[in-house]
Design a protein around this motif. Sequence first.
Motif, PDB file in Angstrom:
ATOM      1  N   PHE A 214      39.904  38.742  20.510  1.00  0.00           N
ATOM      2  CA  PHE A 214      39.839  39.441  21.787  1.00  0.00           C
ATOM      3  C   PHE A 214      41.209  39.958  22.197  1.00  0.00           C
ATOM      4  O   PHE A 214      42.224  39.258  22.055  1.00  0.00           O
ATOM      5  CB  PHE A 214      39.284  38.520  22.875  1.00  0.00           C
ATOM      6  N   GLY A 215      41.215  41.193  22.723  1.00  0.00           N
ATOM      7  CA  GLY A 215      42.445  41.763  23.256  1.00  0.00           C
ATOM      8  C   GLY A 215      42.700  41.348  24.690  1.00  0.00           C
ATOM      9  O   GLY A 215      43.798  41.510  25.205  1.00  0.00           O
ATOM     10  N   VAL A 216      41.671  40.858  25.370  1.00  0.00           N
ATOM     11  CA  VAL A 216      41.806  40.370  26.740  1.00  0.00           C
ATOM     12  C   VAL A 216      42.015  38.865  26.696  1.00  0.00           C
ATOM     13  O   VAL A 216      41.219  38.133  26.106  1.00  0.00           O
ATOM     14  CB  VAL A 216      40.549  40.724  27.556  1.00  0.00           C
ATOM     15  N   GLY A 217      43.111  38.398  27.286  1.00  0.00           N
ATOM     16  CA  GLY A 217      43.424  36.979  27.242  1.00  0.00           C
ATOM     17  C   GLY A 217      42.475  36.157  28.087  1.00  0.00           C
ATOM     18  O   GLY A 217      41.856  36.654  29.042  1.00  0.00           O
ATOM     19  N   PRO A 218      42.320  34.877  27.783  1.00  0.00           N
ATOM     20  CA  PRO A 218      41.440  34.009  28.581  1.00  0.00           C
ATOM     21  C   PRO A 218      41.955  33.882  30.011  1.00  0.00           C
ATOM     22  O   PRO A 218      43.158  33.782  30.244  1.00  0.00           O
ATOM     23  CB  PRO A 218      41.480  32.677  27.835  1.00  0.00           C
ATOM     24  N   GLY A 219      41.033  33.905  30.940  1.00  0.00           N
ATOM     25  CA  GLY A 219      41.402  33.765  32.350  1.00  0.00           C
ATOM     26  C   GLY A 219      41.756  35.069  33.024  1.00  0.00           C
ATOM     27  O   GLY A 219      42.227  35.070  34.173  1.00  0.00           O
ATOM     28  N   THR A 220      41.566  36.212  32.375  1.00  0.00           N
ATOM     29  CA  THR A 220      41.877  37.496  32.985  1.00  0.00           C
ATOM     30  C   THR A 220      41.116  37.658  34.297  1.00  0.00           C
ATOM     31  O   THR A 220      39.917  37.380  34.374  1.00  0.00           O
ATOM     32  CB  THR A 220      41.521  38.642  32.025  1.00  0.00           C
ATOM     33  N   LEU A 221      41.814  38.126  35.326  1.00  0.00           N
ATOM     34  CA  LEU A 221      41.214  38.251  36.653  1.00  0.00           C
ATOM     35  C   LEU A 221      40.794  39.696  36.885  1.00  0.00           C
ATOM     36  O   LEU A 221      41.582  40.627  36.692  1.00  0.00           O
ATOM     37  CB  LEU A 221      42.208  37.813  37.736  1.00  0.00           C
ATOM     38  N   VAL A 222      39.554  39.869  37.330  1.00  0.00           N
ATOM     39  CA  VAL A 222      39.032  41.170  37.741  1.00  0.00           C
ATOM     40  C   VAL A 222      38.654  41.065  39.205  1.00  0.00           C
ATOM     41  O   VAL A 222      37.959  40.107  39.610  1.00  0.00           O
ATOM     42  CB  VAL A 222      37.806  41.567  36.893  1.00  0.00           C
ATOM     43  N   VAL A 223      39.108  42.026  40.022  1.00  0.00           N
ATOM     44  CA  VAL A 223      38.827  42.038  41.455  1.00  0.00           C
ATOM     45  C   VAL A 223      37.824  43.133  41.750  1.00  0.00           C
ATOM     46  O   VAL A 223      37.992  44.285  41.322  1.00  0.00           O
ATOM     47  CB  VAL A 223      40.113  42.245  42.276  1.00  0.00           C
ATOM     48  N   ALA A 224      36.758  42.807  42.477  1.00  0.00           N
ATOM     49  CA  ALA A 224      35.721  43.776  42.823  1.00  0.00           C
ATOM     50  C   ALA A 224      35.443  43.711  44.321  1.00  0.00           C
ATOM     51  O   ALA A 224      35.771  42.736  44.994  1.00  0.00           O
ATOM     52  CB  ALA A 224      34.452  43.492  42.037  1.00  0.00           C
ATOM     53  N   ARG A 225      34.825  44.769  44.828  1.00  0.00           N
ATOM     54  CA  ARG A 225      34.467  44.841  46.240  1.00  0.00           C
ATOM     55  C   ARG A 225      32.971  44.630  46.380  1.00  0.00           C
ATOM     56  O   ARG A 225      32.181  45.143  45.602  1.00  0.00           O
ATOM     57  CB  ARG A 225      34.871  46.199  46.802  1.00  0.00           C
ATOM     58  N   GLU A 226      32.636  43.858  47.387  1.00  0.00           N
ATOM     59  CA  GLU A 226      31.232  43.542  47.625  1.00  0.00           C
ATOM     60  C   GLU A 226      30.418  44.810  47.825  1.00  0.00           C
ATOM     61  O   GLU A 226      30.865  45.773  48.431  1.00  0.00           O
ATOM     62  CB  GLU A 226      31.112  42.618  48.842  1.00  0.00           C
ATOM     63  N   HIS A 227      29.220  44.802  47.244  1.00  0.00           N
ATOM     64  CA  HIS A 227      28.241  45.886  47.333  1.00  0.00           C
ATOM     65  C   HIS A 227      28.625  47.116  46.501  1.00  0.00           C
ATOM     66  O   HIS A 227      27.928  48.131  46.584  1.00  0.00           O
ATOM     67  CB  HIS A 227      27.997  46.313  48.788  1.00  0.00           C
ATOM     68  N   ARG A 297      37.168  33.903  28.248  1.00  0.00           N
ATOM     69  CA  ARG A 297      36.708  33.796  29.634  1.00  0.00           C
ATOM     70  C   ARG A 297      37.410  34.855  30.485  1.00  0.00           C
ATOM     71  O   ARG A 297      38.545  35.230  30.236  1.00  0.00           O
ATOM     72  CB  ARG A 297      37.019  32.409  30.205  1.00  0.00           C
ATOM     73  N   LEU A 298      36.694  35.310  31.511  1.00  0.00           N
ATOM     74  CA  LEU A 298      37.247  36.203  32.525  1.00  0.00           C
ATOM     75  C   LEU A 298      36.838  35.683  33.899  1.00  0.00           C
ATOM     76  O   LEU A 298      35.787  35.029  34.037  1.00  0.00           O
ATOM     77  CB  LEU A 298      36.733  37.639  32.371  1.00  0.00           C
ATOM     78  N   ARG A 299      37.649  35.993  34.942  1.00  0.00           N
ATOM     79  CA  ARG A 299      37.338  35.561  36.312  1.00  0.00           C
ATOM     80  C   ARG A 299      37.070  36.785  37.162  1.00  0.00           C
ATOM     81  O   ARG A 299      37.794  37.781  37.081  1.00  0.00           O
ATOM     82  CB  ARG A 299      38.493  34.751  36.896  1.00  0.00           C
ATOM     83  N   LEU A 300      36.043  36.714  37.930  1.00  0.00           N
ATOM     84  CA  LEU A 300      35.708  37.794  38.864  1.00  0.00           C
ATOM     85  C   LEU A 300      35.904  37.288  40.293  1.00  0.00           C
ATOM     86  O   LEU A 300      35.321  36.277  40.689  1.00  0.00           O
ATOM     87  CB  LEU A 300      34.260  38.250  38.659  1.00  0.00           C
ATOM     88  N   ARG A 301      36.742  38.023  41.051  1.00  0.00           N
ATOM     89  CA  ARG A 301      36.956  37.720  42.466  1.00  0.00           C
ATOM     90  C   ARG A 301      36.323  38.841  43.274  1.00  0.00           C
ATOM     91  O   ARG A 301      36.588  40.025  43.016  1.00  0.00           O
ATOM     92  CB  ARG A 301      38.440  37.611  42.778  1.00  0.00           C
ATOM     93  N   VAL A 302      35.495  38.472  44.233  1.00  0.00           N
ATOM     94  CA  VAL A 302      34.801  39.447  45.069  1.00  0.00           C
ATOM     95  C   VAL A 302      35.445  39.464  46.454  1.00  0.00           C
ATOM     96  O   VAL A 302      35.517  38.422  47.120  1.00  0.00           O
ATOM     97  CB  VAL A 302      33.303  39.112  45.188  1.00  0.00           C
ATOM     98  N   HIS A 303      35.915  40.645  46.870  1.00  0.00           N
ATOM     99  CA  HIS A 303      36.472  40.816  48.208  1.00  0.00           C
ATOM    100  C   HIS A 303      35.370  41.270  49.138  1.00  0.00           C
ATOM    101  O   HIS A 303      34.679  42.270  48.865  1.00  0.00           O
ATOM    102  CB  HIS A 303      37.595  41.837  48.194  1.00  0.00           C
TER     103      HIS A 303
END
Length: 328
Positions: A214-227, A297-303
Motif C-alpha cells: 500500500f502507498g497509503v500508510g496505516p492510520g491515514t486520516l481523512v476528514v469529511a463533512r456531514e451529509h 487502516r484509514l481513519r475517517l473524521r466527520v465534521h
Amino acid sequence: MGGGLSVTPQAEGRGTVTVSNVTLTGRREDHGRALVCEAATPGLGTRSASVILSVSHPPQALWLEAPPPNATFRVGARVRLGCHARGGHPPPRLLWSKDGRPLKEGPQTSGGSVVTRELLVTVAPSDNGATYRCEASGDPPLSAHTRLRVLCWRGSRCRWPRGPSGGVTAGSRLRLLVAVGDQGQRVTCQATSPALGVTVSAAHVLLVRHPPQFGVGPGTLVVAREHEGTQLPLAVVAHPPVESCVWSLRGRPLRPEGSPRHQLGEGMSLAIANVTRGDAGTYGVECHNAEGTASTRLRLRVHCATHGDPHIPPHSAPWHPMAPYSTL
C-alpha cells in the motif's frame, strides 16, 4: 609372376602349337605398360605380340583447396572450394556433400593425371560449423573435409556447433536481488563482435511477483463533512494484479455491492455518499492476489455543522483526491 608352357604336335607335316600362360600381380606402376610375348624358332627367326596392361587402382592422393581453418565469412559471401585427386584407374569420380547430404556441384575436369571438381558456396547462417566433404570413388575410397565459420549476429539464426570448430557461443548470467520497486525495470545485455564490428543488445523487463503493498500508510486520516460525499483513498501495487479488496468499519465487513452509499472506486478506493456521524471511525482494507494478502487502516473524521455555522473550519477542509493527507 608365374606361368607355364605347353607344346601340342599337329598333324603330320603341320608342326606344333606352343602356348605360354603368364600370371601377373597387378601393380599401380604397371598400368599402361606393354606385356610382350616373343616366340623364337631356330633357323627361322622370331615373332612377337604385345598387350597393354590395364590395372585398376584407387587415386594416389586427394586434397582440398579451402580457406584457412581460422577464416570467417559474412552471410552472403561466396566461397570457392576445390577438390583434387591424382592418379587412379579408372579416373575417380569426385562427390561433394554437406553434413552428409549430397550436393549438386559443377562439372568435373581433368588435366594430366589430376581430376578436379569445384564447389561454389554462398554462405548462409546454417553454414556455421557445417562440414563440407569431398569423396573420391575407388577401393578403398578417399575423402577430405573442411568446415566453414560464419560471423553471426542476433537475428541471423546461426547454428552453433559444440566443440572447437565453427562458431562459438558467449553467454552471461546475471543474478539480481530484486525489490518491489524493480517491477517493470529493463535490464540490458550488450554484446560486441570486434571482428564483425557490430554491437547488439537485448533487454529483459523485470516482472517481480509480490503480494499487495500500500502507498497509503496505516492510520491515514481523512476528514469529511456531514451529509456530503467523500472517498477513502487506496494506492496498492501488486504483481500479479490485485484480485479483490475487502473493506470493513470497526471490524465489521462492508459490502459495496448493491449498497446505496458505499461503492468501490478507482484503484479499489471506497466512496461514501451522504456521510453521517456513524461513518466516522477506523476503516480496514484487506487486498489479495496470487502471492498473498496484505491489509492497512484509514481513519475517517466527520465534521458536523453546528446551528448557525454551516461551514467546516478552515483547518478541517474535506479530503480531496489531489490533496495531501496526514498520518496520525
